[in-house]
Design an enzyme around this catalytic site. Sequence first.
Site, mmCIF file in Angstrom:
data_model
loop_
_atom_site.group_PDB
_atom_site.id
_atom_site.type_symbol
_atom_site.label_atom_id
_atom_site.label_comp_id
_atom_site.label_asym_id
_atom_site.label_seq_id
_atom_site.Cartn_x
_atom_site.Cartn_y
_atom_site.Cartn_z
ATOM 1 N N TYR A 106 7.945 -22.157 -3.120
ATOM 2 C CA TYR A 106 9.098 -22.365 -4.004
ATOM 3 C C TYR A 106 9.146 -21.300 -5.096
ATOM 4 O O TYR A 106 10.207 -20.744 -5.396
ATOM 5 C CB TYR A 106 8.996 -23.756 -4.618
ATOM 6 N N SER A 108 14.467 -21.564 -11.436
ATOM 7 C CA SER A 108 13.581 -22.685 -11.760
ATOM 8 C C SER A 108 12.587 -22.244 -12.816
ATOM 9 O O SER A 108 12.274 -21.047 -12.929
ATOM 10 C CB SER A 108 12.827 -23.136 -10.503
#
Length: 250
Positions: free
Chosen positions: A156, A143
Site C-alpha cells: 500500500y 495516504s
Amino acid sequence: MRLKGKVALITGAGSGIGRACAQLFAREGACVAIAEINADTGESVRQQVESEGGQAIFIRTDVSSPESVESAVARTVEAFGALDILYNNVGGSTLQDGPVTTTPFEEFRRKIDIDLFGTWLGCRYAVPEMIKRGGGSIINASSITALRGTRNRAAYTSAKGAVTALTRSMAMDLAEHQIRVNAVAPGSTLTERIVQRRQGGNARPEVAQRHILGLLDPVDVAYAVLYFASDESRKTTGQILAVDSGFTMT
C-alpha cells in the site's frame, strides 16, 4: 453551491469517502458521475443523490481496465457535456499487506493495478476533456502512509507513494492547461471496511491513539476534496493535504 455548473467524475463512489464526496459534490451543485465496480452500491448512491435533488449517473467501472476507465470518461461527457473534476478515490489497504519479505506477490500487484495504475488511467482519459474545457481539477487519493514510515504496509505504501509523486509530476505538466492536480492523504477513516475490521478485532489501538482529534468520518475527508475541486483552490497545485487528525505529527 461551490460547484455549481461543474461536472465531476468520482471513482469508488459507491461507499466510504467516495460516497461522501458524491453526496457533498451534488449538494454543492455538481453533476456527478459515480464510477463504481459494485453495481448495487453504485446505483444506491445515484438514487440517494437524486432523492436529494441532485444530478447523478452510475457507471460500472473497473479502474484497472483501460477500456472501462475510457468508457467512464466518455459516458460522463455524453451525459453532462463536459468534465471539470476528477477524484481518483479508489484504493485501500488490506490485511494481506505486510513487510516486503512476506507480502504476497498478488497483493502487491493488486495495489499497483488499482491504486496507482487506476489513478494513472483516470488522468490519462480525463485530461483531454479538461483541456477542451479550458481547465479543471484532479484530486488523487494519497495516504498518510506515503508521508511517513509505516510498518506492515509495504504494498500500500509503495502504491500511495507513487500516487503522491505522480500528483506532483502532473501538476507541472498540466499547469499550462490550467489543470490543477492535488492529493488528499487521509488518516484512519471510519469507512464500512474499517468499521468491519475494528468489529472483527483487527483494530490497532496505537493507531487510533495517534489520531489526536479522533478517527475520521468520511465527510471530514470529503470537505478537503471539495476545497481542491472548487475554484477556491484555483491557484493551488501539486499539494498533498494530510487530513489525518494530527497523526503525522505524533
